[in-house]
Design an enzyme around this catalytic site. Structure first.
Site, PDB file in Angstrom:
ATOM      1  CG  ASN A 166       0.719  16.832 -53.895  1.00 41.94           C
ATOM      2  OD1 ASN A 166       0.009  16.550 -52.947  1.00 41.94           O
ATOM      3  ND2 ASN A 166       1.479  17.908 -53.919  1.00 41.94           N
TER       4      ASN A 166
ATOM      5  CG  HIS B 179       6.176  18.449 -51.574  1.00 43.40           C
ATOM      6  ND1 HIS B 179       5.253  17.423 -51.620  1.00 43.40           N
ATOM      7  CD2 HIS B 179       5.467  19.593 -51.747  1.00 43.40           C
ATOM      8  CE1 HIS B 179       4.048  17.932 -51.822  1.00 43.40           C
ATOM      9  NE2 HIS B 179       4.155  19.234 -51.900  1.00 43.40           N
TER      10      HIS B 179
ATOM     11  CD  GLU C 279       6.092  13.553 -51.856  1.00 42.60           C
ATOM     12  OE1 GLU C 279       5.477  12.536 -52.181  1.00 42.60           O
ATOM     13  OE2 GLU C 279       5.822  14.687 -52.325  1.00 42.60           O
TER      14      GLU C 279
ATOM     15  CB  SER D 236       2.734  20.735 -55.023  1.00 45.36           C
ATOM     16  OG  SER D 236       2.635  21.479 -53.837  1.00 45.36           O
TER      17      SER D 236
END
Ligand SMILES: NC(=O)c1ccc[n+]([C@@H]2O[C@H](COP(=O)([O-])OP(=O)(O)OC[C@H]3O[C@@H](n4cnc5c(N)ncnc54)[C@H](O)[C@@H]3O)[C@@H](O)[C@H]2O)c1
Length: 510
Positions: free
Chosen positions: A187, A137, A149, A116
């Site tokens: 994130n 991701h 992602e 992450s």
């Protein structure tokens, strides 16, 4: 195509499910036998729930499980074409695993990390095939969230990026491809907000229930921030914040709230351990059960009876409040202290100035609360002079207005705006930095986090001038460098690009 997944925890088990559901054969690997059994149970639990909800037939579930081979140790990955690693968020561990995978997997295999926040480039550098290392991701829960992602480093081969994007399409996911930066898109925008919510809870700014209700009912988010932290896992959340703080320019807003570390040390990891900010029926369960922090009905329902309400404040907010209260059946008074002398409660309708300024002007500050209506919630704002009975009375008024009351202190942005606008401002900074486009960012938040609208859709809707004013107010009060309004936001407001109402903001309107 054969794929492998390393680590079958919160994310890995879900990623195995996504692959197997889409017809891929999966080798699912854990570190030891007990962890492997937990991973198997994770997958069985999730697919059984899908069957129970009618999302998967029993036959499809059996076929899905039939495509998964479980194994202890990386050696089982010799024949796969692609591996997704989903072990805990520690750089040394991931680098060690990638170095081993590099020796075990065939030379053509693509090695992907689900990290992450760690540097995909540093992970890639642990192998002799950095051109074949990429970030994939997935979002939590992986079977549900549509976004992946795709992180390309400066050495990832174009062919590998194209293969990864094609794989996402085959899995029914939407890929957003970005460069290797701490937190990527979603994130980087999410965790500042989550950390701030934890810090508010730690500072007893508001209860966990009120913080979560504010964001669910005030902003339409699928979960409140503390419930989301429990889903993510507090250990994983802590590691992500810690890495983002160190890699992302030491923005203090990413320095993990001290409470997080304490809870992790105490084994309160969230859903996976059965207890985090909330208590769950059992480890891994999503069912919240009451605990000693759950408000009792006597705490919620008390309050003196209110029939006449005074409204303090100026302009449209006060006029709107008078209308809302009148509609709800209250006798409403406005004006000088004398005119407010016989009311049961005074509500201050103000967002630009502190409630306490308004309260002092009424001559009876103990009876004054701020009341701010945001979609489904009413923020009940207490000042340093507000009496507890007035807060209780305001809660019942909020309920009479058909809103869920959330109680918070008299600080810039109260609860909802204080959590919402810094996130919007961060999204503008991300566009300004050229890291991702307006469309990619909106997509990432909608498809990765289940938000009903992306940050730029929200900005255009609420007005860029309003967003700038709120952000300036927060920055002035807290003096936190990371809260400084994004220069691009200031420029757009100066240029008259105010959003939908002006026909142009981050997008153009007919
Ligand atoms: N939790 C989330 O919401 C989320 C979302 C997206 C990405 N991620 C990322 O996914 C990764 C995994 O996070 P998680 O939350 O699933 O963690 P987790 O702690 O729930 O699971 C990690 C699993 O890895 C296993 N493991 C540890 N060492 C191993 C080894 N040497 N070989 C094989 N397995 C090993 C553990 O036994 C555990 O089951 C992290 O990089 C995290 O940042 C997490």
């Amino acid at each position: 195509m054969n794929v492998g997944v390393v680590g079958l925890g919160t994310m890995g088990a879900g990623i195995v499910e996504v692959f197997a559901r889409n017809g891929l054969n999966v080798v699912a690997v854990e570190v030891d036998q007990p962890a492997l059994e937990r991973g198997q149970a994770n997958l069985a639990g999730s697919t059984d729930r899908a069957v129970a909800r009618g999302k998967l037939t029993e036959a499809d579930r059996d076929a899905l499980l039939g495509r998964v081979r479980f194994a202890v140790g990386l050696a089982a990955l010799r024949e796969v074409d692609l591996v997704v690693e989903a072990v805990p968020e520690h750089l040394d561990l991931k680098r060690r695993i990638f170095a081993e995978l590099d020796h075990i997997c065939k030379p053509t295999a693509i090695l992907a990390t689900n990290t992450s926040s760690l540097s995909v480039t540093e992970v890639a550098a642990a192998t002799r095939r950095p051109g074949q290392v990429i970030g994939l991701h997935f979002f939590n829960p992986a079977p549900v969230m549509k976004l992946v992602e795709v992180i390309r480093t400066v050495v990832t081969a174009d062919r590998v990026v194209a293969d990864a994007q094609a794989l996402c399409a085959r899995l029914g996911k939407v890929a957003v491809t970005v460069a290797d930066r701490a937190g990527f898109v979603a994130n980087a925008l999410l965790f500042g907000y989550l950390n701030q919510a934890v810090a508010m809870y730690e500072a007893k700014y508001a209860t966990r229930e009120d913080i979560d209700a504010a964001m669910r009912l005030g902003c339409g988010l699928p979960m409140g921030p503390l419930a989301l932290m429990d889903l993510i896992g507090l250990d994983t959340g802590y590691q992500i914040l810690d890495t983002m703080y160190r890699r992302g320019g030491r923005d203090r807003r990413h320095a993990p709230a001290p409470l997080l570390k304490q809870m992790v040390t105490a084994g309160l990891l969230g859903r996976k351990s059965g207890k985090g900010f909330y208590t769950y029926a059992k480890p891994g369960s999503s069912a919240v059960v009451s605990d000693d922090l759950t408000p009792t009905s006597s705490q919620v329902d008390s309050g003196r009876p209110v029939s006449k309400v005074g409204v303090a404040g100026e302009g449209a907010p006060a006029a709107d409040m008078v209308e809302a209260l009148t509609k709800a059946g209250y006798d409403v008074a406005r004006g000088s202290p004398a005119e407010l002398s016989d009311v049961d409660l005074v509500v201050a309708a103000t967002v630009d100035t502190p409630v306490v300024e308004c309260a002092m002007g009424t001559g009876r500050p103990a009876d004054v609360v701020g009341l701010h209506l945001v979609n489904g919630v009413a923020e009940v704002v207490h000042t340093v002079r507000t009496a507890p009975e007035a807060v209780a009375a305001a809660r019942s008024v909020a309920a009479q207005l058909g809103r869920t009351p959330v109680v918070c202190p008299d600080r810039a942005g109260f609860l909802v705006d204080a959590l919402l606008f810094p996130y919007l401002n961060d999204a503008v900074k991300m566009v300004d930095a050229g890291y991702a486009t307006v469309d990619d960012i909106d997509n990432a938040m909608k498809l990765g986090c289940g938000y009903p609208a992306g940050p730029f859709e929200v900005l255009d809707e609420v007005g860029l001038d309003t967003a700038l004013a709120r952000q300036r107010q927060l920055y002035r009060q807290l003096r936190e460098p990371g809260l400084a309004p994004a220069p691009l936001l200031e420029q757009m407001v100066t240029a008259g690009y105010l959003g939908r109402k002006a026909g142009r903001g981050f997008r153009s309107y007919a």
